[in-house]
Design an enzyme around this catalytic site. Structure first.
Site, PDB file in Angstrom:
ATOM      1  N   THR A  28      -5.194 -53.527 114.180  1.00 44.41           N
ATOM      2  CA  THR A  28      -4.674 -53.790 112.837  1.00 44.41           C
ATOM      3  C   THR A  28      -4.509 -55.280 112.522  1.00 44.41           C
ATOM      4  OG1 THR A  28      -2.420 -53.547 113.697  1.00 44.41           O
ATOM      5  CG2 THR A  28      -3.425 -51.593 112.674  1.00 44.41           C
ATOM      6  N   PHE A  63       5.136 -56.630 114.118  1.00 44.83           N
ATOM      7  CA  PHE A  63       4.437 -57.542 113.203  1.00 44.83           C
ATOM      8  C   PHE A  63       2.926 -57.542 113.427  1.00 44.83           C
ATOM      9  CE2 PHE A  63       6.273 -59.598 116.896  1.00 44.83           C
ATOM     10  CZ  PHE A  63       5.158 -60.131 117.505  1.00 44.83           C
ATOM     11  N   TYR A  64       2.383 -56.544 114.100  1.00 41.28           N
ATOM     12  CA  TYR A  64       0.951 -56.517 114.413  1.00 41.28           C
ATOM     13  C   TYR A  64       0.103 -56.027 113.246  1.00 41.28           C
ATOM     14  CZ  TYR A  64       1.383 -57.374 119.485  1.00 41.28           C
ATOM     15  OH  TYR A  64       1.591 -57.929 120.723  1.00 41.28           O
ATOM     16  N   GLY A  65       0.247 -56.665 112.134  1.00 39.76           N
ATOM     17  CA  GLY A  65      -0.560 -56.292 110.985  1.00 39.76           C
ATOM     18  C   GLY A  65      -0.543 -57.399 109.956  1.00 39.76           C
TER      19      GLY A  65
END
Length: 341
Positions: A28, A63-65
């Site tokens: 993502t 916060f991986y997007g």
């Protein structure tokens, strides 16, 4: 295919997992995310291959997007909603503890609660949050206070185990004294093997903590598929990293070429050789490569079962010692300031 296993540490020392973990970030956090179905197949492949009674560590982040920044957690939630039978066969580790709108560390009590609650909200109860860790050490808050806050959240039943990330050996020891740490996540690969890396690995072994070794493939560079900056798309974040800049990249290719020669003699891929080397650093060390394809997930997992002879390990070590890597691991003073916190 035989898959090696090991156990985690701290309060998760009774959890048996595949020796190679699965990083989900690039599903993502990329300009061109893969389809949900492709991501799901990549996750399923690893869990299906793990031996009966063991789990696979899935590594995600709050916060991986990019749009939205919580899209990785939402992907995880959708996966377990569609395949609920896989929930108990995965160990979910999530990084958080940054500000709500940026990637600045914020380990205040209020923000850690916000970060954990946001994670749980996005998971929607489809998967238990097994472990939570702050992505970076906040220099404004003592590690004793940070781990103390997370220990309180464990007592409240929000998640089960505590991890640490990108910390020094001394900070790891101090954090572990407050509450047992189950996993410490640091960058480890043939081109990221600093003195502090060795200290953290040794300290973790002493204290009975598992090491999640992220970027064991040097963000893809050690696979041998990147030979010039133009091999990366214009919007690829790696183009901003020092090690991928033209002059540095050309210099660093010598390391890849030397490792490739060893891999060819071993009849494995350069990627598998790197993962096998990281795995050989200790029973408690879990390589943490990312994968968005089922075939790559299986290739990575199988590398954890590749045995290196003492002569092969020494040959790889000689290559690492003989090739100075040019460029910082990250870019910018603000980010570099939080390494080895």
């Amino acid at each position: 295919m035989t898959i090696s296993t090991t156990t985690l540490g701290g309060t998760a020392s009774n959890v048996t997992v595949a020796k190679v973990a699965h990083g989900l970030m690039q599903m993502t956090w990329t300009p061109s995310p893969v389809s949900d179905e492709q991501a799901f197949e990549a996750i399923k492949a690893g869990i299906d291959a793990a031996p009966t009674g063991s789990k696979v560590v899935l590594n995600s982040g709050e916060f991986y997007g990019t749009n939205p920044r919580t899209s990785n957690l939402e992907l995880v939630s959708w996966f377990f909603e569609k395949y609920p039978e896989y929930a108990d066969r995965a160990f979910l580790s999530v990084k958080g503890g940054t500000t709500a709108t940026a990637l600045e560390p914020d380990s205040s009590d209020a923000n850690l609660r916000r970060s954990v609650d946001t994670t749980l909200e996005k998971l929607r109860g489809k998967k238990r949050l097994d472990l939570f860790q702050c992505a970076r050490v906040d220099h404004r808050v003592s590690i004793e206070e940070t781990i103390g806050t997370l220990a309180t959240l464990v007592k409240e039943g929000k998640f089960d185990h505590i991890g640490m990330s990108e910390c020094s050996a001394d900070t790891l020891r101090r954090g572990h004294a407050v509450h047992p740490i189950s996993i410490v996540e640091i960058e480890v690969s043939p081109w990221s093997y600093e003195e502090e890396t060795k200290k953290v690995i040794a300290t973790a072994e002493e204290l009975g903590i598992a090491v999640a070794a992220y970027s064991p493939l040097g963000r893809g560079f050690l696979t041998g598929s990147i030979k010039k900056p133009e091999d990366l798309k214009e919007n690829d974040l790696r183009r901003r990293l020092d090690r991928f800049k033209d002059e540095n990249l050309r210099h660093n290719l010598a390391l890849v070429e030397a490792l490739t020669t060893i891999a060819e003699k071993k009849k494995v891929t350069p990627a598998q050789l790197s993962i096998a080397w990281v795995s050989a650093l200790g029973k408690h060390v879990l390589p943490l490569p990312g994968s968005s394809k089922a075939s790559r997930t299986l290739e990575n997992l199988s590398a954890g079962d590749i045995q290196l002879s003492s002569a092969e390990f020494a040959e790889i070590q000689k290559v690492i010692d003989g090739h100075e890597v040019k460029g910082h691991r990250y870019f910018g003073e603000a980010i570099n300031a939080h390494l080895w916190g």
